[in-house]
Design a protein around this motif. Structure first.
Motif, PDB file in Angstrom:
ATOM      1  N   TRP A 171       2.515  12.438  -5.350  1.00  0.00           N
ATOM      2  CA  TRP A 171       2.315  11.659  -4.174  1.00  0.00           C
ATOM      3  C   TRP A 171       0.696  11.257  -3.982  1.00  0.00           C
ATOM      4  CZ3 TRP A 171       6.002  12.979   0.406  1.00  0.00           C
ATOM      5  CH2 TRP A 171       7.270  12.499   0.184  1.00  0.00           C
ATOM      6  N   ALA A 230      -0.486   9.068  -6.765  1.00  0.00           N
ATOM      7  CA  ALA A 230       0.004   7.687  -6.510  1.00  0.00           C
ATOM      8  C   ALA A 230      -0.591   6.969  -5.265  1.00  0.00           C
ATOM      9  CB  ALA A 230       1.538   7.732  -6.406  1.00  0.00           C
ATOM     10  N   ALA A 231      -1.103   7.757  -4.325  1.00  0.00           N
ATOM     11  CA  ALA A 231      -1.469   7.314  -3.230  1.00  0.00           C
ATOM     12  C   ALA A 231      -2.798   6.260  -3.214  1.00  0.00           C
ATOM     13  CB  ALA A 231      -1.520   8.301  -1.929  1.00  0.00           C
ATOM     14  N   ASP A 232      -2.676   5.098  -2.168  1.00  0.00           N
ATOM     15  CA  ASP A 232      -3.710   4.415  -2.000  1.00  0.00           C
ATOM     16  C   ASP A 232      -4.679   5.000  -0.946  1.00  0.00           C
ATOM     17  OD1 ASP A 232      -3.290   2.136  -3.648  1.00  0.00           O
ATOM     18  OD2 ASP A 232      -1.668   1.719  -2.425  1.00  0.00           O
ATOM     19  N   GLN A 241       0.891  -1.431  -0.073  1.00  0.00           N
ATOM     20  CA  GLN A 241       0.130  -0.061   0.110  1.00  0.00           C
ATOM     21  C   GLN A 241       0.846   1.211  -0.067  1.00  0.00           C
ATOM     22  OE1 GLN A 241      -3.464   0.537   2.371  1.00  0.00           O
ATOM     23  NE2 GLN A 241      -3.277  -1.409   3.109  1.00  0.00           N
ATOM     24  N   ASN A 242       0.470   2.434  -0.729  1.00  0.00           N
ATOM     25  CA  ASN A 242       1.023   3.786  -0.751  1.00  0.00           C
ATOM     26  C   ASN A 242       0.287   4.625   0.096  1.00  0.00           C
ATOM     27  OD1 ASN A 242       1.946   6.189  -1.454  1.00  0.00           O
ATOM     28  ND2 ASN A 242       2.641   5.314  -3.616  1.00  0.00           N
ATOM     29  N   ARG A 284       4.780   8.075   2.974  1.00  0.00           N
ATOM     30  CA  ARG A 284       5.141   9.400   2.693  1.00  0.00           C
ATOM     31  C   ARG A 284       4.402  10.350   3.605  1.00  0.00           C
ATOM     32  NH1 ARG A 284       4.956   8.552  -3.863  1.00  0.00           N
ATOM     33  NH2 ARG A 284       6.604   7.116  -3.911  1.00  0.00           N
ATOM     34  N   VAL A 304       4.438  -1.067   3.399  1.00  0.00           N
ATOM     35  CA  VAL A 304       3.705   0.079   3.332  1.00  0.00           C
ATOM     36  C   VAL A 304       5.051   0.937   2.701  1.00  0.00           C
ATOM     37  CG1 VAL A 304       2.510   2.039   4.210  1.00  0.00           C
ATOM     38  CG2 VAL A 304       1.943  -0.201   5.057  1.00  0.00           C
ATOM     39  N   ASP A 305       4.488   1.758   1.746  1.00  0.00           N
ATOM     40  CA  ASP A 305       5.371   2.800   1.219  1.00  0.00           C
ATOM     41  C   ASP A 305       4.702   3.841   2.006  1.00  0.00           C
ATOM     42  OD1 ASP A 305       6.891   4.602  -0.097  1.00  0.00           O
ATOM     43  OD2 ASP A 305       5.877   4.470  -2.149  1.00  0.00           O
TER      44      ASP A 305
END
Length: 119
Positions: A109, A112-114, A2-3, A39, A36-37
């Motif tokens: 970002w 690209a985020a979930d 997951q992002n 940010r 998890v990615d």
């Protein structure tokens, strides 16, 4: 994987929102079930959290220690350039691993985020 993007607008001190955001981020890094990615993007008065020399947890602080732990995990942490510039900190030394970012980077970002979480 997951992002997850966490956007913080709250000041480092004077409110519990920054602490809550960093506590959640730390809890996310502690999950063993999923990679998890992570940010974090600091805006407005939140950019001051990137300055070194903050009190440690035993002295009533701990935000810097939390950021350092997130950096060790591999989280990307950015301070809004415009916000840092407005507060006179864009050219100051930052906590290692914390860098200044741009609104364009935040836009990338976000797309690209979930999951996007704001404080």
């Amino acid at each position: 994987m997951q992002n997850v993007l966490i956007i913080v607008n709250a000041p480092a001190y004077g409110s519990e929102r920054m602490l809550s955001a960093l506590r959640l981020a730390t809890a996310i890094t502690g999950q063993e079930n999923e990679t998890v990615d992570l940010r974090l993007f600091m805006m407005s008065d939140a950019v001051t959290v990137g300055l070194p020399g903050q009190p440690t947890a035993d002295a009533g602080g701990g935000l810097q220690q939390m950021l350092e732990g997130l950096v060790r995990y591999g989280a990307q942490i950015r301070l809004c350039w415009t916000c840092a510039q407005a507060r006179g900190i864009v050219d100051l030394a930052l906590i290692p691993g914390v860098t200044v970012g741009t609104l364009s980077e935040l836009a990338e970002w976000t797309l690209a985020a979930d999951k996007v979480i704001t404080y």
